[in-house]
Design a protein around this motif. Structure first.
Motif, PDB file in Angstrom:
ATOM      1  N   LEU A 144       0.829  -1.199   0.000  1.00 25.61           N
ATOM      2  CA  LEU A 144       0.000   0.000   0.000  1.00 25.61           C
ATOM      3  C   LEU A 144       0.867   1.253   0.000  1.00 25.61           C
ATOM      4  CD1 LEU A 144      -2.756   1.366   0.188  1.00 25.61           C
ATOM      5  CD2 LEU A 144      -2.650   1.085   2.681  1.00 25.61           C
ATOM      6  N   LEU A 145       1.897   1.268   0.834  1.00 27.66           N
ATOM      7  CA  LEU A 145       2.792   2.421   0.908  1.00 27.66           C
ATOM      8  C   LEU A 145       3.521   2.626  -0.412  1.00 27.66           C
ATOM      9  CD1 LEU A 145       4.114   4.634   2.624  1.00 27.66           C
ATOM     10  CD2 LEU A 145       5.812   2.960   3.361  1.00 27.66           C
ATOM     11  N   ASP A 146       3.939   1.520  -1.047  1.00 24.54           N
ATOM     12  CA  ASP A 146       4.649   1.609  -2.328  1.00 24.54           C
ATOM     13  C   ASP A 146       3.757   2.237  -3.401  1.00 24.54           C
ATOM     14  OD1 ASP A 146       6.849   0.909  -4.204  1.00 24.54           O
ATOM     15  OD2 ASP A 146       5.340  -0.436  -5.036  1.00 24.54           O
ATOM     16  N   GLN A 147       2.514   1.807  -3.489  1.00 26.70           N
ATOM     17  CA  GLN A 147       1.599   2.350  -4.488  1.00 26.70           C
ATOM     18  C   GLN A 147       1.273   3.814  -4.212  1.00 26.70           C
ATOM     19  OE1 GLN A 147       0.492   0.650  -7.335  1.00 26.70           O
ATOM     20  NE2 GLN A 147       2.103  -0.723  -6.638  1.00 26.70           N
ATOM     21  N   LYS A 148       1.109   4.170  -2.946  1.00 26.18           N
ATOM     22  CA  LYS A 148       0.825   5.570  -2.611  1.00 26.18           C
ATOM     23  C   LYS A 148       2.023   6.463  -2.931  1.00 26.18           C
ATOM     24  CE  LYS A 148      -2.826   5.193   0.861  1.00 26.18           C
ATOM     25  NZ  LYS A 148      -3.234   5.489   2.240  1.00 26.18           N
ATOM     26  N   THR A 149       3.230   5.957  -2.712  1.00 24.98           N
ATOM     27  CA  THR A 149       4.438   6.716  -3.047  1.00 24.98           C
ATOM     28  C   THR A 149       4.515   6.955  -4.552  1.00 24.98           C
ATOM     29  OG1 THR A 149       5.630   5.774  -1.158  1.00 24.98           O
ATOM     30  CG2 THR A 149       6.963   6.741  -2.914  1.00 24.98           C
ATOM     31  N   LYS A 150       4.209   5.918  -5.342  1.00 26.01           N
ATOM     32  CA  LYS A 150       4.212   6.056  -6.799  1.00 26.01           C
ATOM     33  C   LYS A 150       3.156   7.062  -7.241  1.00 26.01           C
ATOM     34  CE  LYS A 150       5.938   1.441  -8.010  1.00 26.01           C
ATOM     35  NZ  LYS A 150       5.596   0.143  -8.652  1.00 26.01           N
ATOM     36  N   LEU A 151       1.990   7.010  -6.605  1.00 21.47           N
ATOM     37  CA  LEU A 151       0.920   7.936  -6.960  1.00 21.47           C
ATOM     38  C   LEU A 151       1.322   9.370  -6.647  1.00 21.47           C
ATOM     39  CD1 LEU A 151      -1.940   8.536  -7.928  1.00 21.47           C
ATOM     40  CD2 LEU A 151      -2.750   8.072  -5.601  1.00 21.47           C
ATOM     41  N   ASP A 152       1.923   9.586  -5.475  1.00 18.44           N
ATOM     42  CA  ASP A 152       2.361  10.938  -5.107  1.00 18.44           C
ATOM     43  C   ASP A 152       3.377  11.471  -6.117  1.00 18.44           C
ATOM     44  OD1 ASP A 152       0.724  10.921  -2.922  1.00 18.44           O
ATOM     45  OD2 ASP A 152       2.290  10.358  -1.486  1.00 18.44           O
ATOM     46  N   ALA A 153       4.324  10.611  -6.531  1.00 22.46           N
ATOM     47  CA  ALA A 153       5.345  11.029  -7.501  1.00 22.46           C
ATOM     48  C   ALA A 153       4.701  11.343  -8.851  1.00 22.46           C
ATOM     49  CB  ALA A 153       6.394   9.925  -7.663  1.00 22.46           C
ATOM     50  N   THR A 154       3.734  10.536  -9.257  1.00 30.97           N
ATOM     51  CA  THR A 154       3.041  10.752 -10.536  1.00 30.97           C
ATOM     52  C   THR A 154       2.267  12.063 -10.516  1.00 30.97           C
ATOM     53  OG1 THR A 154       2.840   8.363 -10.910  1.00 30.97           O
ATOM     54  CG2 THR A 154       1.348   9.789 -12.130  1.00 30.97           C
ATOM     55  N   LEU A 155       1.559  12.319  -9.417  1.00 36.36           N
ATOM     56  CA  LEU A 155       0.782  13.552  -9.310  1.00 36.36           C
ATOM     57  C   LEU A 155       1.686  14.780  -9.265  1.00 36.36           C
ATOM     58  CD1 LEU A 155      -1.978  12.427  -6.776  1.00 36.36           C
ATOM     59  CD2 LEU A 155      -2.198  12.721  -9.246  1.00 36.36           C
ATOM     60  N   ALA A 156       2.832  14.659  -8.591  1.00 37.93           N
ATOM     61  CA  ALA A 156       3.774  15.779  -8.536  1.00 37.93           C
ATOM     62  C   ALA A 156       4.337  16.074  -9.926  1.00 37.93           C
ATOM     63  CB  ALA A 156       4.907  15.459  -7.565  1.00 37.93           C
ATOM     64  N   LYS A 157       4.669  15.028 -10.670  1.00 30.61           N
ATOM     65  CA  LYS A 157       5.179  15.199 -12.029  1.00 30.61           C
ATOM     66  C   LYS A 157       4.112  15.819 -12.915  1.00 30.61           C
ATOM     67  CE  LYS A 157       7.425  12.650 -15.777  1.00 30.61           C
ATOM     68  NZ  LYS A 157       7.897  11.312 -16.246  1.00 30.61           N
ATOM     69  N   GLN A 158       2.875  15.375 -12.737  1.00 30.99           N
ATOM     70  CA  GLN A 158       1.767  15.892 -13.527  1.00 30.99           C
ATOM     71  C   GLN A 158       1.553  17.374 -13.254  1.00 30.99           C
ATOM     72  OE1 GLN A 158      -1.718  13.350 -13.531  1.00 30.99           O
ATOM     73  NE2 GLN A 158      -3.059  15.107 -13.784  1.00 30.99           N
ATOM     74  N   ALA A 159       1.669  17.770 -11.992  1.00 31.63           N
ATOM     75  CA  ALA A 159       1.505  19.180 -11.639  1.00 31.63           C
ATOM     76  C   ALA A 159       2.600  20.035 -12.281  1.00 31.63           C
ATOM     77  CB  ALA A 159       1.521  19.342 -10.118  1.00 31.63           C
ATOM     78  N   ALA A 160       3.843  19.522 -12.268  1.00 33.12           N
ATOM     79  CA  ALA A 160       4.955  20.256 -12.888  1.00 33.12           C
ATOM     80  C   ALA A 160       4.745  20.373 -14.391  1.00 33.12           C
ATOM     81  CB  ALA A 160       6.274  19.534 -12.586  1.00 33.12           C
ATOM     82  N   GLN A 161       4.265  19.313 -15.008  1.00 32.35           N
ATOM     83  CA  GLN A 161       4.002  19.347 -16.445  1.00 32.35           C
ATOM     84  C   GLN A 161       2.888  20.338 -16.777  1.00 32.35           C
ATOM     85  OE1 GLN A 161       3.237  15.180 -16.909  1.00 32.35           O
ATOM     86  NE2 GLN A 161       5.263  14.747 -17.735  1.00 32.35           N
ATOM     87  N   SER A 162       1.880  20.396 -15.939  1.00 34.15           N
ATOM     88  CA  SER A 162       0.778  21.332 -16.170  1.00 34.15           C
ATOM     89  C   SER A 162       1.266  22.774 -16.094  1.00 34.15           C
ATOM     90  CB  SER A 162      -0.338  21.093 -15.149  1.00 34.15           C
ATOM     91  OG  SER A 162      -0.917  19.823 -15.318  1.00 34.15           O
ATOM     92  N   ARG A 163       2.154  23.056 -15.145  1.00 33.57           N
ATOM     93  CA  ARG A 163       2.725  24.408 -15.042  1.00 33.57           C
ATOM     94  C   ARG A 163       3.537  24.731 -16.293  1.00 33.57           C
ATOM     95  NH1 ARG A 163       3.479  22.699  -9.621  1.00 33.57           N
ATOM     96  NH2 ARG A 163       5.650  22.139 -10.042  1.00 33.57           N
ATOM     97  N   ALA A 164       4.345  23.764 -16.732  1.00 40.85           N
ATOM     98  CA  ALA A 164       5.148  23.973 -17.936  1.00 40.85           C
ATOM     99  C   ALA A 164       4.253  24.165 -19.159  1.00 40.85           C
ATOM    100  CB  ALA A 164       6.084  22.784 -18.145  1.00 40.85           C
ATOM    101  N   LEU A 165       3.144  23.440 -19.198  1.00 44.37           N
ATOM    102  CA  LEU A 165       2.203  23.543 -20.311  1.00 44.37           C
ATOM    103  C   LEU A 165       1.618  24.952 -20.378  1.00 44.37           C
ATOM    104  CD1 LEU A 165       1.093  21.400 -22.370  1.00 44.37           C
ATOM    105  CD2 LEU A 165      -0.964  21.371 -20.981  1.00 44.37           C
ATOM    106  N   THR A 166       1.223  25.486 -19.222  1.00 37.54           N
ATOM    107  CA  THR A 166       0.658  26.842 -19.171  1.00 37.54           C
ATOM    108  C   THR A 166       1.682  27.878 -19.626  1.00 37.54           C
ATOM    109  OG1 THR A 166      -0.808  26.200 -17.351  1.00 37.54           O
ATOM    110  CG2 THR A 166      -0.395  28.549 -17.651  1.00 37.54           C
ATOM    111  N   LYS A 167       2.924  27.713 -19.176  1.00 41.43           N
ATOM    112  CA  LYS A 167       3.985  28.643 -19.554  1.00 41.43           C
ATOM    113  C   LYS A 167       4.260  28.583 -21.050  1.00 41.43           C
ATOM    114  CE  LYS A 167       8.785  29.812 -18.385  1.00 41.43           C
ATOM    115  NZ  LYS A 167       9.955  29.422 -17.552  1.00 41.43           N
ATOM    116  N   THR A 168       4.309  27.369 -21.594  1.00 42.15           N
ATOM    117  CA  THR A 168       4.561  27.194 -23.027  1.00 42.15           C
ATOM    118  C   THR A 168       3.423  27.776 -23.851  1.00 42.15           C
ATOM    119  OG1 THR A 168       5.774  25.153 -22.534  1.00 42.15           O
ATOM    120  CG2 THR A 168       5.119  25.512 -24.820  1.00 42.15           C
ATOM    121  N   LYS A 169       2.196  27.587 -23.388  1.00 41.87           N
ATOM    122  CA  LYS A 169       1.038  28.129 -24.105  1.00 41.87           C
ATOM    123  C   LYS A 169       1.120  29.654 -24.193  1.00 41.87           C
ATOM    124  CE  LYS A 169      -4.018  28.188 -24.093  1.00 41.87           C
ATOM    125  NZ  LYS A 169      -5.254  27.756 -23.396  1.00 41.87           N
TER     126      LYS A 169
END
Length: 327
Positions: A144-169
């Motif tokens: 459970l902890l392993d999957q939650k850690t992966k999810l947190d990392a995925t969501l953090a990466k997604q948030a960074a990509q969204s910020r970069a997307l807005t800047k690029t736009k």
């Protein structure tokens, strides 16, 4: 002498006045259409590179969203399983607290429990069962902890990509406004005139479309149908396209899925040589910054750049990076 001095003084004042009213630098001529066209081509190439980076970010966000959804789906059952394991271990702890443990010596020595061998076997089974429950609890919590850690990392990466997307736009919109101004200065309008389509009652002219069978034929026919539609950055039809959006849409009509990015389409296709090219293959340009659909006879259909329309042209219009066949 006094009249000479007077003359020299007059000439000096006249020279100073001329120097003061003369322009400090030569007047620059307005750039010619040829100069503006060269600048437009450079700006268009740079803008397309930025658009393709935007498309790549968009594709990565889609992948991460799918990963996050999968992780969420796995975490739900794991949380239930971990809760059950936690309850079982809690019961073991409560029982041990109340009874003082297994009381191994009493269990082995008590003759009422049957033969010594039976009593030892029962004790061993009970111990193993409890140890399995404890081990299961540990494994469930770790999973459970392993999957939650992966999810947190995925969501953090997604948030960074969204910020970069807005800047690029924002950068694309700024660069696009400048490009349109240059096009107005050079050609009198920001975008090419739309191609007039025949009335809906009239059958489409397919005389120019090559006869190609299978999925490649569907992609080629789609590309011919897109000729004259405007370049729209980030778009994949039907009203407009960017370069990778057009090739994506063409092959989507044939039931194939390509990512919306030229470099990713390079990775999603098989390499072929120039001599092996067939209609429907992809032609990649400019360090994988542009892609077009090959339609035969040394020609491609592509969405060139902002302000222009989809067109058919010779495939050697710019430096070719390679060729790809959709798998």
């Amino acid at each position: 002498m006094s009249s000479l001095r007077m003359l020299l003084r007059t000439l000096a004042v006249a020279g100073l006045s001329a120097a003061l009213i003369a322009p400090s630098a030569p007047v620059r001529a307005e750039p010619s259409v040829a100069d503006l066209t060269a600048r437009i081509e450079r700006s268009s190439a740079e803008l397309e590179r930025i658009v393709e980076s935007y498309n790549k970010l968009n594709e990565e966000i889609k992948t991460n969203q799918a990963s996050a959804a999968g992780l969420h789906a796995r975490i739900g059952p794991l949380e239930v399983q971990a809760a059950q394991s936690r309850a079982a271990v809690g019961q073991i702890a409560a029982t041990a607290y109340k009874t003082g443990g297994l009381r191994t010596a009493e269990a082995v020595l008590d003759p009422a429990g049957g033969s010594l061998v039976d009593r030892l076997g029962t004790l061993d089974q009970l111990t193993r069962h409890r140890q399995q429950q404890i081990d299961g609890y540990t494994a469930d919590q770790r999973a459970l902890l392993d999957q939650k850690t992966k999810l947190d990392a995925t969501l953090a990466k997604q948030a960074a990509q969204s910020r970069a997307l807005t800047k690029t736009k924002k950068r694309i919109e700024q660069d696009l406004a400048e490009l349109y101004e240059m096009r107005r200065a050079a050609y009198g309008r920001a975008t090419e005139a739309p191609v007039k389509k025949p009335k809906s009652a009239a059958p489409p002219d397919t005389s120019d479309t090559p006869a190609v069978s299978g999925g490649a034929g569907a992609a080629v026919r789609y590309a011919y149908g897109a000729i004259g539609k405007p370049y729209v950055w980030g778009a994949e039809g039907p009203g407009g396209y960017d370069c990778s959006g057009l090739t994506l849409a063409a092959w989507r009509s044939a039931g194939k899925r390509l990512p919306h990015n030229a470099a990713m389409q390079w990775n999603a296709t098989s390499r072929v040589s120039r001599s092996e090219l067939r209609p429907g293959d992809l032609v990649f340009y400019s360090g994988l910054g542009h892609v077009a659909l090959y339609v035969g006879s040394g020609q491609v259909i592509d969405a060139p750049s902002a302000g222009r329309n989809v067109l058919k042209r010779k495939m050697n219009m710019m430096s070719i990076a390679g060729y790809g066949r959709v798998r």
